[in-house]
Design an enzyme around this catalytic site. Structure first.
Site, PDB file in Angstrom:
ATOM      1  N   ASN A  19      -3.505   7.795  -3.346  1.00 51.64           N
ATOM      2  CA  ASN A  19      -3.718   6.865  -2.232  1.00 51.64           C
ATOM      3  C   ASN A  19      -5.238   6.752  -2.061  1.00 51.64           C
ATOM      4  OD1 ASN A  19      -4.204   5.765   0.293  1.00 51.64           O
ATOM      5  ND2 ASN A  19      -2.462   6.782   1.286  1.00 51.64           N
ATOM      6  N   HIS A  28       0.851  -1.200   0.000  1.00 54.56           N
ATOM      7  CA  HIS A  28       0.000   0.000   0.000  1.00 54.56           C
ATOM      8  C   HIS A  28       0.888   1.252   0.000  1.00 54.56           C
ATOM      9  CE1 HIS A  28      -3.050   2.921   0.943  1.00 54.56           C
ATOM     10  NE2 HIS A  28      -2.349   3.312   1.989  1.00 54.56           N
TER      11      HIS A  28
HETATM   12  C1  LIG Z   1       4.124  13.761   1.627  1.00 53.93           C
HETATM   13  C2  LIG Z   1       5.483  13.426   1.023  1.00 53.93           C
HETATM   14  C3  LIG Z   1       5.269  12.895  -0.373  1.00 53.93           C
HETATM   15  C4  LIG Z   1       6.295  14.720   0.937  1.00 53.93           C
HETATM   16  O1  LIG Z   1       7.623  14.426   0.578  1.00 53.93           O
HETATM   17  P1  LIG Z   1       8.699  15.593   0.279  1.00 53.93           P
HETATM   18  O2  LIG Z   1       9.758  14.967  -0.548  1.00 53.93           O
HETATM   19  O3  LIG Z   1       7.998  16.735  -0.325  1.00 53.93           O
HETATM   20  O4  LIG Z   1       9.365  16.036   1.613  1.00 53.93           O
HETATM   21  P2  LIG Z   1       8.862  16.229   3.099  1.00 53.93           P
HETATM   22  O5  LIG Z   1       8.566  14.937   3.689  1.00 53.93           O
HETATM   23  O6  LIG Z   1       9.917  17.040   3.744  1.00 53.93           O
HETATM   24  O7  LIG Z   1       7.504  17.079   3.052  1.00 53.93           O
HETATM   25  C5  LIG Z   1       7.359  18.340   2.416  1.00 53.93           C
HETATM   26  C6  LIG Z   1       6.586  19.262   3.332  1.00 53.93           C
HETATM   27  O8  LIG Z   1       5.382  18.637   3.768  1.00 53.93           O
HETATM   28  C7  LIG Z   1       5.352  18.559   5.188  1.00 53.93           C
HETATM   29  N1  LIG Z   1       4.774  17.302   5.628  1.00 53.93           N
HETATM   30  C8  LIG Z   1       5.000  16.089   5.124  1.00 53.93           C
HETATM   31  N2  LIG Z   1       4.316  15.170   5.810  1.00 53.93           N
HETATM   32  C9  LIG Z   1       3.641  15.812   6.766  1.00 53.93           C
HETATM   33  C10 LIG Z   1       2.758  15.429   7.781  1.00 53.93           C
HETATM   34  N3  LIG Z   1       2.411  14.142   7.952  1.00 53.93           N
HETATM   35  N4  LIG Z   1       2.242  16.363   8.601  1.00 53.93           N
HETATM   36  C11 LIG Z   1       2.581  17.653   8.432  1.00 53.93           C
HETATM   37  N5  LIG Z   1       3.403  18.084   7.466  1.00 53.93           N
HETATM   38  C12 LIG Z   1       3.928  17.183   6.647  1.00 53.93           C
HETATM   39  C13 LIG Z   1       6.803  18.626   5.593  1.00 53.93           C
HETATM   40  O9  LIG Z   1       6.923  19.089   6.920  1.00 53.93           O
HETATM   41  C14 LIG Z   1       7.366  19.601   4.594  1.00 53.93           C
HETATM   42  O10 LIG Z   1       6.990  20.902   4.979  1.00 53.93           O
HETATM   43  P3  LIG Z   1       8.077  22.053   5.286  1.00 53.93           P
HETATM   44  O11 LIG Z   1       8.812  22.180   3.993  1.00 53.93           O
HETATM   45  O12 LIG Z   1       7.234  23.218   5.634  1.00 53.93           O
HETATM   46  O13 LIG Z   1       8.880  21.526   6.397  1.00 53.93           O
HETATM   47  C15 LIG Z   1       6.256  12.397   1.893  1.00 53.93           C
HETATM   48  O14 LIG Z   1       6.623  12.978   3.108  1.00 53.93           O
HETATM   49  C16 LIG Z   1       5.445  11.175   2.189  1.00 53.93           C
HETATM   50  O15 LIG Z   1       5.292  10.273   1.345  1.00 53.93           O
HETATM   51  N6  LIG Z   1       4.976  11.094   3.413  1.00 53.93           N
HETATM   52  C17 LIG Z   1       4.107   9.982   3.865  1.00 53.93           C
HETATM   53  C18 LIG Z   1       2.687  10.394   3.715  1.00 53.93           C
HETATM   54  C19 LIG Z   1       1.792   9.589   4.650  1.00 53.93           C
HETATM   55  O16 LIG Z   1       1.872   9.778   5.878  1.00 53.93           O
HETATM   56  N7  LIG Z   1       0.973   8.741   4.109  1.00 53.93           N
HETATM   57  C20 LIG Z   1       0.087   7.896   4.877  1.00 53.93           C
HETATM   58  C21 LIG Z   1      -1.316   8.203   4.480  1.00 53.93           C
HETATM   59  S1  LIG Z   1      -2.378   7.424   5.537  1.00 53.93           S
HETATM   60  C22 LIG Z   1      -2.530   5.876   4.958  1.00 53.93           C
HETATM   61  O17 LIG Z   1      -2.075   5.559   3.907  1.00 53.93           O
HETATM   62  C23 LIG Z   1      -3.266   4.909   5.824  1.00 53.93           C
HETATM   63  C24 LIG Z   1      -4.624   5.279   6.296  1.00 53.93           C
HETATM   64  O18 LIG Z   1      -5.113   6.345   5.962  1.00 53.93           O
HETATM   65  O19 LIG Z   1      -5.246   4.480   6.981  1.00 53.93           O
END
Ligand SMILES: CC(C)(COP(=O)(O)OP(=O)(O)OC[C@H]1O[C@@H](n2cnc3c(N)ncnc32)[C@H](O)[C@@H]1OP(=O)(O)O)[C@@H](O)C(=O)NCCC(=O)NCCSC(=O)CC(=O)O
Length: 538
Positions: free
Chosen positions: A491, A458
């Site tokens: 997603n 996933h």
């Molecule tokens: C979102 C991303 C693609 C962004 O990648 P980037 O290469 O741009 O770099 P990065 O991680 O530094 O993020 C860029 C900017 O977004 C912010 N940012 C990222 N994730 C954040 C979060 N969870 N909460 C708050 N801010 C967030 C960072 O602080 C940064 O801001 P600034 O520049 O201001 O510091 C990656 O971080 C990612 O894949 N994260 C995982 C996403 C996730 O949690 N998915 C799960 C979904 S729930 C799921 O799937 C299950 C369910 O729902 O049940």
């Protein structure tokens, strides 16, 4: 005369036949024990060919069993199954089993796939790891206990393309997808979205533009559209109590999508809807009593006795929970066919951006809507085409991580908080989980390495896929189907694993016999919960 002795689930069969017969339990047990002893050293009938006395003894033992069970019908629907051949006098089969060595191979299980309704029988001689010889024929029901073969219809050597499903194991028999009509191209999203919700904050705009690229999503399908926002402008207003409106939109949309995905799936399956015995309906996007499972059953015209289960609010791992449940049902209810549907929309969680909730922007750039449907069942019939066998499934939660993915229902809809350390938590715990699943393949599959597998993970986000790939030292390309599904659909919560499996099916189909046999499916969600399954490609 050709006699074959087959075994599906010997203890159960014996128990049933004993219940039906008027003879004592003891006599039936003794007759069966005697028969099994007589055939135990006969190498499926190869030795019997040169031992007329033993052959007569076996035939007599079979006749005795028939006498004990003379009041029972063994040629009805209960005969429809995949049976393992224990002993036969059929010369052609014995010849192939005996001479396989001349061709540098050896015969594995000899199976008979019997479909009484369609009066069809397939003899399947397997040559491990993946060779197969089929002989298809028609059958006549000669008596309540005897079946005769008619003309052989078709002989076919299928050296590689399909593996044979293990008897009694759940398999995926069909898969369908459906999406709402509103397509969102990630390229145009930011301008349009911010205009519609009347947001002119430049820092928000830049961050969203950045996230729209780094999530790697290209297209998504959404129930929420310009028209919806015009009809319900309050959805874009911070703090307005809109749960009623959101549920009005979502309840209808998820059932409609589940309906369309189910229709596509049932069409691929090719059997009538009345043959569906169980329904598992997964959604984190609707709420009402009765639930969408009931509306979907009625809309599809399922039997009123269909056994329904609804899995509410599990989040992204819900599809795999449904799969685990479907596997248990299929393997413990002979002949059952489970329709599993997932359907999701982000309408409940749609909110205007707010700097106090940076995770909302991640959601806005990442999540998509859609539905998926699968038919799951064991012992496929002649007309069914299984493509995945579900070998084992496991769930696990990580203690003390309840707050990492946190969803709360309020008057405004669902507020959904994603902690920054989610990818790291998954990375830290995934290896053990995968290794436990792989160990379930057993010693018969050799020593499986993680890179020997195909993968369906996933794609919570690219950071999760990248972390997992690095941690498990996966070769480049192993997560390609997950990355492609993220690109094409975003997603889409519980649906996503099935969009990936659809892509995996295509990829393995292209590879043919060179493709990986074993695969791992993984999903993560609130809890933090891990759901995983070990599968075989067929
Ligand atoms: C979102 C991303 C693609 C962004 O990648 P980037 O290469 O741009 O770099 P990065 O991680 O530094 O993020 C860029 C900017 O977004 C912010 N940012 C990222 N994730 C954040 C979060 N969870 N909460 C708050 N801010 C967030 C960072 O602080 C940064 O801001 P600034 O520049 O201001 O510091 C990656 O971080 C990612 O894949 N994260 C995982 C996403 C996730 O949690 N998915 C799960 C979904 S729930 C799921 O799937 C299950 C369910 O729902 O049940």
């Amino acid at each position: 005369m050709a006699l074959s002795l087959l075994s599906a689930s010997p203890p159960l069969r014996l128990r049933r036949s004993i219940r039906r017969t008027s003879c004592s339990l003891f006599a039936a047990q003794r007759a069966k024990r005697n028969l099994l002893e007589l055939i135990s050293d006969q190498d499926r009938g190869l030795r019997t060919q040169k031992d007329a006395a033993r052959r007569d003894a076996i035939v007599n033992a079979i006749e005795s069993m028939a006498v004990i069970g003379r009041s029972s019908v063994t040629t009805g629907d209960s005969l429809s199954a995949t049976w393992r051949l224990l002993w036969t006098t059929e010369k052609e089969q014995l010849f192939i089993i005996e001479k396989a060595g001349l061709f540098g191979t050896r015969a594995g299980d000899v199976l008979q796939v019997i479909d009484v309704k369609r009066r069809m029988l397939s003899n399947v001689i397997t040559f491990p790891p993946d060779g197969v010889f089929f002989v298809r024929s028609d059958i006549d029901i000669a008596s309540p206990q005897r079946v005769n073969f008619r003309a052989e219809k078709q002989k076919e050597i299928a050296p590689s393309t399909r593996r044979v499903a293990n008897q009694g194991k759940a398999t995926v028999l069909a898969l369908g997808k459906a999406f709402p009509s509103n397509v969102v191209s990630q390229e145009n999203l930011v301008e349009e979205y911010l205009r519609e919700i009347k947001c002119d904050d430049l820092s928000i705009k830049h961050k969203l533009q950045h996230l729209c690229k780094t999530t790697t999503v290209k297209t998504r399908y959404t129930v929420m559209s310009r028209e919806t926002l015009h009809k319900y402008p309050e959805l874009a207003t911070e703090g307005s109590p809109t749960i009623k409106q959101r549920l009005e939109i979502a309840n209808e949309a998820v059932v409609q999508m589940a309906y369309e995905a189910s229709l596509a799936c049932i069409k691929e399956w090719g059997r009538p809807v009345e043959d569906i015995t169980h329904l598992i309906y997964v959604s984190s996007s609707e709420f009402r009593l009765p639930g969408g499972d009931l509306y979907l059953s009625a809309q599809l015209g399922l039997r009123h006795e269909v056994q329904r289960v609804m899995l509410y609010f599990l989040g992204c791992y819900g599809g795999v929970t449904g799969l685990r449940l479907a596997k248990d049902i299929a393997e413990n209810n002979r002949g059952s066919r489970v329709l599993l549907t997932t359907s999701e929309t982000m309408v409940l969680g749609f909110r205007p951006p707010n700097k106090a909730r940076p995770y909302d922007l991640v959601g806005a750039a990442l999540f998509g809507d859609g539905a998926a449907a699968l038919i799951i069942g064991a012992d496929p019939t002649e007309s069914e085409s299984p493509f995945i066998e579900l070998h084992c499934a496991m769930q696990k939660f990580l203690p003390g991580t309840q707050g990492v993915i946190d969803g709360r229902l309020s008057e405004e809809g669902i507020s959904f908080k994603l902690a920054r350390d989610l990818p790291q938590r998954i990375e830290d715990n995934v290896e053990d989980f995968c290794k436990k699943l792989v160990a379930e393949a057993g010693s018969g599959s050799g020593s499986l390495e993680l890179n020997d597998l195909f993968w369906a993970v996933h794609p919570g986000g690219p950071a999760i896929l990248n972390g997992l790939e690095t941690k498990l030292k996966l070769k480049p390309g192993k997560l390609e189907c997950s990355r492609q599904a993220l690109m094409d659909y975003g997603n889409a919560s519980s649906n996503t694993i099935f969009y990936i499996m659809d892509k995996v099916r295509d990829e393995l189909g292209k590879k043919g016999r060179g493709g990986e046999e074993w695969g791992l499916g993984l999903a993560f969600g609130p809890g933090i919960t891990f759901e995983g399954f070990l599968m075989r490609s067929l």
